[in-house]
Write an enzyme that holds these catalytic residues in place. Sequence first.
Site, PDB file in Angstrom:
ATOM      1  N   GLY A 106     -17.375   8.392   4.114  1.00  0.00           N
ATOM      2  CA  GLY A 106     -17.445   9.701   3.486  1.00  0.00           C
ATOM      3  C   GLY A 106     -18.756  10.376   3.850  1.00  0.00           C
ATOM      4  O   GLY A 106     -19.326  10.140   4.920  1.00  0.00           O
ATOM      5  N   SER A 107     -19.279  11.165   2.915  1.00  0.00           N
ATOM      6  CA  SER A 107     -20.379  12.068   3.246  1.00  0.00           C
ATOM      7  C   SER A 107     -21.680  11.381   3.639  1.00  0.00           C
ATOM      8  O   SER A 107     -22.518  11.977   4.301  1.00  0.00           O
ATOM      9  CB  SER A 107     -20.645  12.989   2.067  1.00  0.00           C
ATOM     10  OG  SER A 107     -19.454  13.635   1.710  1.00  0.00           O
ATOM     11  N   THR A 108     -21.873  10.121   3.202  1.00  0.00           N
ATOM     12  CA  THR A 108     -23.128   9.483   3.606  1.00  0.00           C
ATOM     13  C   THR A 108     -23.196   9.371   5.131  1.00  0.00           C
ATOM     14  O   THR A 108     -24.275   9.301   5.713  1.00  0.00           O
ATOM     15  CB  THR A 108     -23.291   8.072   2.995  1.00  0.00           C
ATOM     16  OG1 THR A 108     -22.105   7.347   3.244  1.00  0.00           O
ATOM     17  CG2 THR A 108     -23.549   8.144   1.510  1.00  0.00           C
TER      18      THR A 108
END
Lengths: 361, 633
Positions: free
Chosen positions: B289-291
């Site tokens: 995801g966004s990490t």
Amino acid sequence: MKRGIDKILLIATIIIAIFGLIMIYSASFVWAEYKFNDPYKFVKMQAIFFLVGLIILYILSKLDYHIYLKYANIILLICAILLILVLIPGIGSIRNGSRSWFGIGSLGIQPSEFAKIGLIIYVSKYLTNNKKNMKSIIKGVFPILGVIGFFFAIIMLEPDFGTAMVIVLTLVVLIFTSGVNISFFLKIGLFGLVGIVGLIIAAPYRMKRIVSFLNPWSDPLGSGYQILQSLYAIGPGGLLGQGFLKSRQKYFYLPEPQTDFIFSIISEELGFLGVLIVSFLFLVIFYRGMIISLKSKDMFGKFLAFGLSFGLIIQATLNLMVVVGLIPVTGVTLPFLSYGGSSLLVSMASIGILLNISRNI
Amino acid sequence: MFFNDIHIRIRFVIIVMIIAFLLIIGKVFYIQVISYNKLSKITEDLWSRKMTINAPRGDIVDRNGNILATSIVTTTIYVVPSQIKDKEKVSKDIAEILNCSYDDVYKYVSKHSSMEIIRKGMDLDSAVADKIDKLGYDGVYLVVDSKRYYPYGDTLAHIIGFVGSDNQGLSGLELTYDSYLKGTNGELKYYSDGKGNKLEIPDSYVSPTKGMTLKLTLDIELVKAVDNELRNATDKYNADAALSIVMNPKTGEILAMGSLPSFDPTNYQNYSEEIINRNLPIWMTFEPGSTFKIITLASTIEEGTVDLFKDTFTDTGAISVDGGTLHCWKHGGHGTQTYLEVVENSCNPGFVSLGNKLGVEKLMSYIKNFGFGSKTGIDLNGEGNGILFKEEAMGPLELATTAFGQGISVTPIQQITAVSAVINGGLLYTPYVVTSVTDDISKAIVFENKPKLKRKVISPETSATARFALESVVSNGTGKNAYIENYRVGGKTGTAQKVKDGKYMVGNYTLSFIGFLPANDPEVIVYVAIDNPKGVTQYGGTVSAPIARSILLSAIETLNIKEQSGGMLKEYSYLDVKYLVVPDVVGMSKSEATKALKDFKVKYSGNGDKVVYMSPSANTFQSVETTITLLLN
């Protein structure tokens, strides 16, 4: 020219017999304590026999050996009677699977041991009296081989293969010295080989002994047990040994360590050095006996001295070869060192006669 | 001359017999000298009975020498059946003390063997051992033994592992470093005769040598804090799993690692193999995801494809890629933003455009250089690989989703190692947990791990810009919940829908946060992931960021990280408590000070009119709720 007795032979004999007493104590006290609750049991018995042996040795060294020439037949007859009597259940008693003993309390007499001297005397006399006939196999050799064969047979009935073997070997070699044709001995050797094979077929336990001698590890708890335990005693002895009284194998690993396998315990406690000393003493006794034989002026003395000293050395050799694993287990005791009254008495008597012969050289 | 023939034959016999004797002497020499060693060895075993004294395993300690695994002394009962005379009585008495059945003991006491260990008589404490010792029975021996003890129970079970019943390492570091930890067993040897009776020969005793000490990079205080946070989080959100890694970004040293579910290493038999074998922080693979956007960000800065501060992107809430439509997490979109704001807002369409500007080849080369798609090489068992798209099979859609961290899978350790490289000046290190192996006796270091640089991925300048962007995510963007006053914190949230059988699962997310401080010169980096929390808004910023913040606070304390000013100020929403810089009022009069501190609550101490001391001290950020205490002279 009348000389004194052979002092070197006497001293060597006394040293080896006392040494034997000491080592019997060391080898036997564990077993004696366990069996009789008296660690000195065996050494006390053996000491008594030693003292009796010394007396016999003294008497025989004084007794002119020519007397045996006269009584040889009677002596042999007594031996034959005793050997037959011992086979009769109720008279002879069984020890270690052989009916070879006259038991008197805890004392025991083995007639086959005495037959050894009786036969040496008889064969020496025969060789002396039939000097000329010995060139002929049929007229000279076969009759005496017949006598030997008879005794071999009754001893084997006990059965006592070890003693029978010692007697036959001694007498055959004695006959060999008399000048019988060499080729005959090659034939007799072949015959002996066939005989041994026959004996093995008759009693398969002997085959087991041979197999276990070739590879004791094949059956370490059965037929290979004794020889392995013997090697386990000798090996760790090293050059100087574990020290007097310090054998480990006598602690119920090596069965009855004071008898046939006492040499294992000597090797374990005194090491290679002890082995050299024992071997040296035996060779001294043998060599002095041979010197007496060589120097003896009459035929009978020559044969008798040779027979007696060869009898001792061949028995010692067979025992040592068994103990170190050179030949299969045969059940021969080590003269002077193994526990056993008859064996010691006969060995001391042999020396006594030798000493008497040594006076006349 | 008459005797000539006889004499020759006698001499021949003499020679034969001397040869026979030489043969015997030679054989004895062979046995006693050549075979001496072999036979001595055999007989030593024949004559002696040996009782093994297990060596205590070496300790496992943390970076400050605190014990994480050690060995405690116990006693084991050996019996030598042949030496026990009254077998019934001995069995009865021992069974009574051990509190087990008579038969349990009797079967060993009556066995036909040289020596037996009573199973029920293992690992006894000294009180029980003393009772048996007092009985003083022949043939019953008490031998010192050791047992593994883990003071922190299940907290470090996955890393340290556990040992089997013979103290042999079975998993984790106990297994990997078994040869160092196990030590050398000692033995108690006594001599016995052929019947098994003990001989009066002194026993020989060889004392065991304790195993070597394994020193780890972990800090137990931090590990405990992490464990606490993870437990609270799983309780609070009823999560399926939770994990965290704390690392020194400049060296790759793992300072703490924890995951739930865990297991009790002393009773590992009670747990399933999945739980025991899966050390989630290094085994688990999931959509980052966004990490993962941090990687796209760093690649963009290094390549200079956009100016973060000037170039803009307009987010309508969705972007059309290759005929399909990708949505932003925010309904209606973020409108027109600079790319820095794209990062702050974690705007998916914005990252799709960054990905497009880079292209497949460049983006994938950075991703691989940052270590994704292959194991990091951490010195722990059971690491996962992660899955990337095959470069040649990547179309616009695969490029777009990769750019914001979907459609690929990574392990937590890959993620934290890669982000460490982004923020530490561009250097990718191999993470590790074992510092050294030390021989306890000689104090010599047998084995030592040093930070291992794999490669330089980006420039220090790019790294500095990325740090700035990530600091602004915490100050102004989705990572606000990780903000710590008086510290400069950087970080990135991650919210990824979980995939099962090739389909996204409804309402099942992995929420993660990766944060570090100080943002200008990072000393510690934290990764937190909570798997499938329930009953909460499923955003990384709401669930994982506060956990990461608590762990960072513990790290500040345990690593003694100094306060710092000059960071970005947090943007406040109406819900937030306001933080202001406390002005220096020391030396002012009481009224002047009151005026200067009008935004805070003030409490006075003493009766003078001049401020001589203030607490908290000046020039620090404090909440307006804070009471400033002034000492008056």
